[in-house]
Write an enzyme that holds these catalytic residues in place. Structure first.
Site, PDB file in Angstrom:
ATOM      1  CB  CYS A  38       3.122  -1.411  13.371  1.00 33.77           C
ATOM      2  SG  CYS A  38       3.342  -1.236  11.598  1.00 33.77           S
TER       3      CYS A  38
ATOM      4  CB  CYS B  61       1.210   1.826   8.727  1.00 32.70           C
ATOM      5  SG  CYS B  61       2.744   1.482   8.032  1.00 32.70           S
TER       6      CYS B  61
ATOM      7  CB  CYS C  65       6.300  -1.606  15.940  1.00 28.50           C
ATOM      8  SG  CYS C  65       7.987  -1.105  15.583  1.00 28.50           S
TER       9      CYS C  65
ATOM     10  CB  CYS D 179       7.448  -4.878   8.682  1.00 25.91           C
ATOM     11  SG  CYS D 179       8.721  -4.026   9.639  1.00 25.91           S
TER      12      CYS D 179
ATOM     13  CB  CYS E 119       3.106   7.738   2.745  1.00 17.21           C
ATOM     14  SG  CYS E 119       3.560   6.542   3.998  1.00 17.21           S
TER      15      CYS E 119
ATOM     16  CD  GLU F  81      -1.479  -0.440   3.555  1.00 13.40           C
ATOM     17  OE1 GLU F  81      -1.962  -1.585   3.659  1.00 13.40           O
ATOM     18  OE2 GLU F  81      -1.811   0.512   4.261  1.00 13.40           O
TER      19      GLU F  81
HETATM   20  N1  SAH Z   1       9.815   0.929   9.852  1.00 12.59           N
HETATM   21  C1  SAH Z   1       9.851   2.355   9.793  1.00 12.59           C
HETATM   22  C2  SAH Z   1       8.780   2.954   8.923  1.00 12.59           C
HETATM   23  C3  SAH Z   1       7.431   2.456   9.193  1.00 12.59           C
HETATM   24  S1  SAH Z   1       6.012   3.277   9.639  1.00 12.59           S
HETATM   25  C4  SAH Z   1       9.775   2.939  11.178  1.00 12.59           C
HETATM   26  O1  SAH Z   1       9.576   2.188  12.128  1.00 12.59           O
HETATM   27  O2  SAH Z   1       9.979   4.127  11.327  1.00 12.59           O
HETATM   28  C5  SAH Z   1       6.167   4.942   9.905  1.00 12.59           C
HETATM   29  C6  SAH Z   1       5.766   5.393  11.305  1.00 12.59           C
HETATM   30  O3  SAH Z   1       4.402   5.064  11.616  1.00 12.59           O
HETATM   31  C7  SAH Z   1       6.620   4.762  12.383  1.00 12.59           C
HETATM   32  O4  SAH Z   1       6.962   5.753  13.316  1.00 12.59           O
HETATM   33  C8  SAH Z   1       5.675   3.746  12.989  1.00 12.59           C
HETATM   34  O5  SAH Z   1       6.062   3.395  14.286  1.00 12.59           O
HETATM   35  C9  SAH Z   1       4.360   4.485  12.908  1.00 12.59           C
HETATM   36  N2  SAH Z   1       3.166   3.621  12.995  1.00 12.59           N
HETATM   37  C10 SAH Z   1       2.973   2.382  12.516  1.00 12.59           C
HETATM   38  N3  SAH Z   1       1.745   1.934  12.818  1.00 12.59           N
HETATM   39  C11 SAH Z   1       1.135   2.920  13.488  1.00 12.59           C
HETATM   40  C12 SAH Z   1      -0.148   3.068  14.084  1.00 12.59           C
HETATM   41  N4  SAH Z   1      -1.050   2.095  14.046  1.00 12.59           N
HETATM   42  N5  SAH Z   1      -0.430   4.245  14.676  1.00 12.59           N
HETATM   43  C13 SAH Z   1       0.475   5.240  14.735  1.00 12.59           C
HETATM   44  N6  SAH Z   1       1.699   5.163  14.213  1.00 12.59           N
HETATM   45  C14 SAH Z   1       2.037   4.013  13.599  1.00 12.59           C
END
Ligand code: SAH
Length: 365
Positions: free
Chosen positions: A139, A353, A136, A132, A125, A112
């Site tokens: 996420c 995301c 996290c 991944c 974006c 996406e």
């Molecule tokens: N792997 C990279 C990029 C991924 S996502 C990273 O960790 O930075 C980009 C940002 O969105 C990251 O800060 C991630 O922690 C955040 N993110 C992912 N899922 C989320 C969610 N459900 N709510 C808020 N932020 C989120």
């Protein structure tokens, strides 16, 4: 040619991906393309023509390259495939110009990407991996683990395709879709070089942000690439203990390792680092935590992006209330830390995301 194909070990689906199987011409740098033509006994200027077809005019097929002799077009199409992404779903916001695209890759995987319009320009974006493996907790992209890293062409195509579909120019790119850019380092850097190449789209590196969960080796390496992109570090907590709760990768790399890497990035590139902080109700959003964050970042030339967490159905995390978010920001600002609350774009389609891909796969197992 093999070394140019960027088919990493985790790329399970290489065999079924015609672009990878044949030779992924859109992932080649200008210099690599020149070598291809010289090896074929062709003149060097063909590289300039083909590079422009691929990266400026965004041709989807060799037959469109009408200033090349027919024989050369045929020979190229025998050796190479041109990566194109097929949009399979698009969510259009009712509130603003935000759109979320689901693209199908040549091997059937879906990824996406998001289109956003700001007063300063259009921003996309994009994803850097299918899935991944960073884990996290809040996420959605990581719930099913990693499938594979994207090729440079697959990252470029997200930008090119959205630009074409929207009929508008992209001015900013953020690598904040699914995936961890530093876990697909070579392909990401190659993408960055291609997307900033003046003979192609020619975006300014300053308009590109690479977001990482904090892999120090990757940050140090990126600092040496002479690509002045903005680095964003996903911090999400002011101390290791809390960070480990939200981000398993923090068990491997402590803040003592990650923050010096960010400082080195700033020193080498002169680019102010952004810190991402997703606010989760009752988990990391108290004033004390804001104070601890301010103390942690004190003295750094940086910017904090506060992101109210986007709840995902697989986890119980909820977004912080309005007041808690405002209070958190105030504490940071009182302590001279620059902070903004991430404006919610396309709030009706804001599915976090990785959620769109997940729901698509749930419908079509
Ligand atoms: N792997 C990279 C990029 C991924 S996502 C990273 O960790 O930075 C980009 C940002 O969105 C990251 O800060 C991630 O922690 C955040 N993110 C992912 N899922 C989320 C969610 N459900 N709510 C808020 N932020 C989120």
């Amino acid at each position: 040619m093999d070394s140019l194909l960027q088919c990493s070990e985790e790329t399970k689906s290489c065999k079924e991906n015609p672009a990878v199987h044949k030779g992924d011409i859109k992932s080649l740098s200008f210099e690599e393309l020149e070598t291809v033509f010289l090896d074929m006994g062709e003149k060097g200027f063909r590289a300039r023509q083909v590079f422009s077809w691929l990266h400026e005019k965004q041709a989807a097929d060799f037959s469109e390259m009408t200033n090349l002799p027919l024989g050369l077009r045929e020979s190229l199409s025998r050796q190479f495939a041109i990566t194109v992404l097929e949009p399979v779903e698009v969510l259009v916001s009712r509130f603003d110009a935000t759109r979320k695209y689901l693209f199908r890759l040549a091997d059937g995987n879906v990824i996406e990407s998001v289109w956003m319009e700001y007063h300063h320009g259009n921003s996309v974006c994009i994803s850097s991996q299918v899935g991944c493996r960073m884990g996290c907790r809040f996420c959605a992209s990581t719930l099913d683990g990693l499938v594979r890293g994207l090729t440079p062409a697959e990252m470029l195509e997200q930008v090119y395709r959205m630009q074409k579909l929207m009929g508008k120019r992209v001015s900013n790119v953020v690598l904040m879709g699914s995936g961890e850019p530093m876990d697909n380092y070579e392909n990401v850097v190659k993408f960055l070089r291609l997307v900033t190449d003046k003979r192609g789209l020619g975006l300014s590196a300053r308009n590109i942000t690479v977001s990482t969960c904090g892999l120090p080796d990757g940050i140090y390496r990126l600092a040496e690439e002479k690509l002045p992109v903005t680095l964003a570090l996903s911090l999400h907590a002011p101390d290791d203990e809390k960070r480990q709760e939200l981000m398993p990768i923090a068990r491997k790399y402590s803040l003592k390792e990650v923050l010096p890497a960010c400082d080195a990035y700033f020193e080498k590139t002169g680019r102010r680092v952004s810190f991402e902080y997703s606010l989760v109700a009752g988990v990391n959003d108290t004033k004390e935590e804001a104070k601890a964050l301010a103390a942690l970042l004190k003295g750094r030339s940086c910017h904090v992006n506060l992101i109210p967490v986007n709840p995902i159905k697989e986890r119980k995390y909820a977004r912080s209330g309005r007041q808690a978010i405002a209070d958190f920001k105030n504490v940071l600002e009182k302590n001279e830390i620059n902070a903004t609350i991430r404006r919610e774009m396309g709030r009706d389609i804001s599915g976090a995301c990785g959620q769109l891909r997940r729901s698509y796969r749930e419908k079509r197992p």
